[in-house]
Write a protein that holds these residues in place. Structure first.
Motif, short mmCIF file in Angstrom:
data_model
loop_
_atom_site.label_atom_id
_atom_site.label_comp_id
_atom_site.label_asym_id
_atom_site.label_seq_id
_atom_site.Cartn_x
_atom_site.Cartn_y
_atom_site.Cartn_z
N ARG A 312 0.77 -1.28 0.11
CA ARG A 312 0.11 -0.07 -0.05
C ARG A 312 0.79 1.29 -0.06
O ARG A 312 1.86 1.54 0.84
N ILE A 314 0.54 5.33 0.45
CA ILE A 314 -0.22 6.47 1.10
C ILE A 314 0.27 7.72 0.43
O ILE A 314 1.64 8.10 0.61
N THR A 315 -0.81 8.24 -0.21
CA THR A 315 -0.30 9.64 -0.97
C THR A 315 -0.29 10.56 0.08
O THR A 315 -0.89 10.50 1.27
N GLU A 318 -3.79 11.67 1.19
CA GLU A 318 -4.34 10.63 1.99
C GLU A 318 -3.76 10.89 3.40
O GLU A 318 -4.65 10.74 4.64
N ALA A 319 -2.41 11.02 3.61
CA ALA A 319 -1.83 11.06 4.94
C ALA A 319 -2.33 12.56 5.57
O ALA A 319 -2.63 12.40 6.73
N GLY A 378 5.52 7.98 0.49
CA GLY A 378 4.37 7.08 0.42
C GLY A 378 4.24 5.93 1.51
O GLY A 378 3.35 5.04 1.36
N LEU A 380 3.86 4.23 5.61
CA LEU A 380 3.50 4.89 6.91
C LEU A 380 4.56 5.47 7.84
O LEU A 380 3.95 6.40 8.79
N MET A 383 4.45 8.84 7.21
CA MET A 383 3.38 9.66 7.54
C MET A 383 3.40 9.90 9.31
O MET A 383 3.27 11.04 9.67
#
Length: 598
Positions: A312, A314-315, A318-319, A378, A380, A383
């Motif tokens: 996955r 994460i853009t 999205e974050a 991208g 986690l 993020m």
């Protein structure tokens, strides 16, 4: 629903228009020079206060010092941001030299003020601090008086300040420029990529073990090739620090960092004692995770790998959405703040070469803003890094209403707000987890932070202690630095990490931050302190945000022991305080092992 798009490049023009060619910034510098000139003139006529009536001379002096600090902070943050986005910006490097000159002039004058205050009689001093204008600065002024360089003459103070600009601090700047100039060639999916050090380090959480492994060893080979150069940098920084400490009559290398962190040595020793007693559960976590990855022991290059494989991505959008949503569950002020940071271009995350490898948050106190810098590709982990730095920015936001000198808080507390923000994200994500796999994934990310604070940071602390002890006797060779690093890692990880990076002393930037020796234990303190605060937050719900803001605002005007006692009612010199936080982390390790047992 309309798709929200955020800029991946920050907006610095809102602070000073024009980057390193900014005429606005030059006006700012002219004002700074004028303020320091006024301070110099004021101090020439300043004599030791002999009575309460002379407080009228002290108040404008203190106010001017507070203003200069804000101007310096604004200028330093701007230059730091310019050189992070483009380490080759020569104009910015020149401006940094000019700011450093004014900072040196200011520190010289401030040292004189502190020394003058030491000669004031105790009864007069106490009466002065009781006046309406000075009582809010009681803690800071007492700190100045206590920490003044009593053993140094004015000429020695001036000489040290001058040498710091072109010697001591210059080595730290040279280190940052050197790391930023390095490019790394790594094979990813059959294609050779040319990356910055920051981009290469980000590959430590890549889903493909071969990519992680190659990135690890390519970087290790680069550090090996340049180890002699880096050993010169770290030896020169440490050598200067030791000489200055000797001049000041400071015998322990920990004395200065403890004072800067407003912490008792007993507090620090108690914290490490408790951590050392609780390492087994985290060794068990590393052992179990290693079994899940390749069936052998935990390799250093696999530590940041996800326990559950996930492709996955994460853009950034999205974050931003997730962070805003999760922060909103804590409180409206935190939610509103983070929305503003995303919408107004306070965050630089573009994944590109030729930018700094170091994530950070820079505060701009005069304009009440912050800027966050990182490379987002991208994951986690990215993020969570973003969340961490936004926590720092929220702390800056909380301090907007605090007066003058009380805005400056120690590093130990600086790492509390960042860690607290991570806790909010982990807790919210855990509540939303719909499967065992999701829970394992989240717990793994959470436990990585526990291991970093209880094992990795401990290894940095042990290394720095041992390095300074040997540096006191002379230059420490690159080979010996590697040995000290390996020994410290093995001890701190209790032997549970295989093939560690013996060049951690090279690529860990904290060893080269000249303003902050031993920038390691503040992370662990902040982590455990944040756990204690978060436990209170869960009890009180959204009502806790007001209490949290009060705690942050007090962080610049009392010791850490006083702060914890006032807001949590706890004695942090006792093992019981630290054990409460450790037990929460141990539960995470036990839950991870239970969930992965099948």
């Amino acid at each position: 629903m309309e798709k929200i798009s955020y800029s991946r490049v920050w907006d610095l023009d809102k602070v000073f228009i024009g980057g390193s060619k900014s005429s606005q910034f030059l006006e700012h510098m002219n004002r700074l020079v004028a303020l320091v000139n006024i301070l110099e003139s004021s101090i020439k006529s300043l004599i030791t206060p002999l009575s309460i009536n002379e407080v009228i001379k002290v108040v404008p002096l203190i106010e001017n010092i507070a203003t200069i600090r804000l101007y310096l902070s604004q200028a330093n943050s701007f230059i730091t941001c310019l050189l992070a986005e483009n380490p080759r910006d020569q104009e910015a490097a020149t401006l940094r030299g000019k700011v450093a000159q004014e900072e040196s002039r200011f520190e010289k004058e401030l040292s004189k003020v502190k020394k003058i205050f030491t000669y004031t009689k105790e009864d007069v001093w106490e009466s002065m601090l009781e006046t309406e204008k000075l009582q809010e600065y009681r803690f800071i002024l007492n700190e100045w008086r206590e920490n003044a360089d009593k053993n140094l003459s004015e000429a020695e103070i001036n000489l040290i300040s001058d040498l710091m600009v072109d010697g001591y601090h210059a080595w730290g700047h040279f280190y940052n420029n050197l790391v930023s100039s390095i490019n790394v060639n790594i094979q990813i999916n059959g294609k050779e990529e040319n990356l910055s050090v920051g981009q290469a380090i980000n590959l430590r959480s890549h889903h493909n073990e071969e990519v992680r492994k190659e990135a690890h060893y390519v970087l290790e080979s680069i550090w090996k090739e340049k180890e002699e150069l880096f050993s010169k940098i770290i030896n020169n920084i440490a050598g200067f620090r030791i000489q200055v400490n000797n001049k000041r009559g400071i015998k322990s290398i920990l004395e200065d960092p403890l004072k800067k962190n407003r912490m008792k040595e007993k507090t620090l020793n108690t914290m490490w004692t408790v951590i050392s007693k609780y390492k087994q559960p985290f060794s068990s976590y590393l052992e179990r995770k290693a079994e899940m990855i390749d069936g052998t022991g935990m390799k250093a290059y696999n530590f940041w790998a996800p326990a559950i494989k996930s492709n996955r991505v994460i853009t950034f959008e999205e974050a931003a959405t997730l962070i805003t949503e999760y922060f909103s569950q804590f409180g409206s002020e935190l939610e509103g703040f983070v929305r503003k940071a995303f919408y107004e271009g306070w965050i630089e995350t573009e994944d590109r070469p030729n930018k700094s490898a170091i994530s950070f948050c820079a505060g701009f106190p005069l304009t009440g803003e912050s800027r966050v810098f990182m490379t987002f590709n991208g994951t986690l982990l990215n993020m969570l890094t973003l969340v961490h730095e936004l926590g720092h920015a929220f702390h800056n936001h909380a301090m907007k209403s605090v007066n003058g000198l009380n805005k400056r808080y120690p590093l130990s507390i600086a790492e509390t707000a960042s860690t607290f923000s991570e806790m909010i994200i982990f807790d919210a994500a855990m509540k939303k987890a719909n499967s065992r796999e999701e829970k394992i994934f989240i717990l793994d990310e959470k436990l990585k932070r526990s291991v970093m604070n209880f094992m990795n940071i401990h290894s940095r602390f042990l290394f720095e202690q041992r390095f300074y002890k040997e540096r006191n006797e002379g230059i420490v060779s690159a080979n010996r630095l590697n040995q000290l690093m390996e020994e410290s890692i093995n001890e701190a990880y209790a032997g549970s990490l295989e093939q560690p990076s013996i060049y951690s002393w090279v690529w860990t930037p904290h060893y080269y931050i000249t303003q902050s020796p031993f920038y390691n234990f503040p992370y662990t303190f902040g982590y455990l302190f944040a756990l204690g605060i978060y436990a209170k937050a869960k009890e009180k719900g959204k009502d806790f945000e007001k209490d949290y803001l009060k705690l942050l605002r007090d962080s610049g005007s009392m010791s850490v022991e006083e702060l914890v006692m006032k807001h949590l009612g706890e004695d942090i010199t006792s093992e019981e305080f630290w054990e409460k936080g450790m037990e929460l982390c141990v539960k995470d390790a036990e839950e991870f092992i239970e969930l992965t047992s099948s």
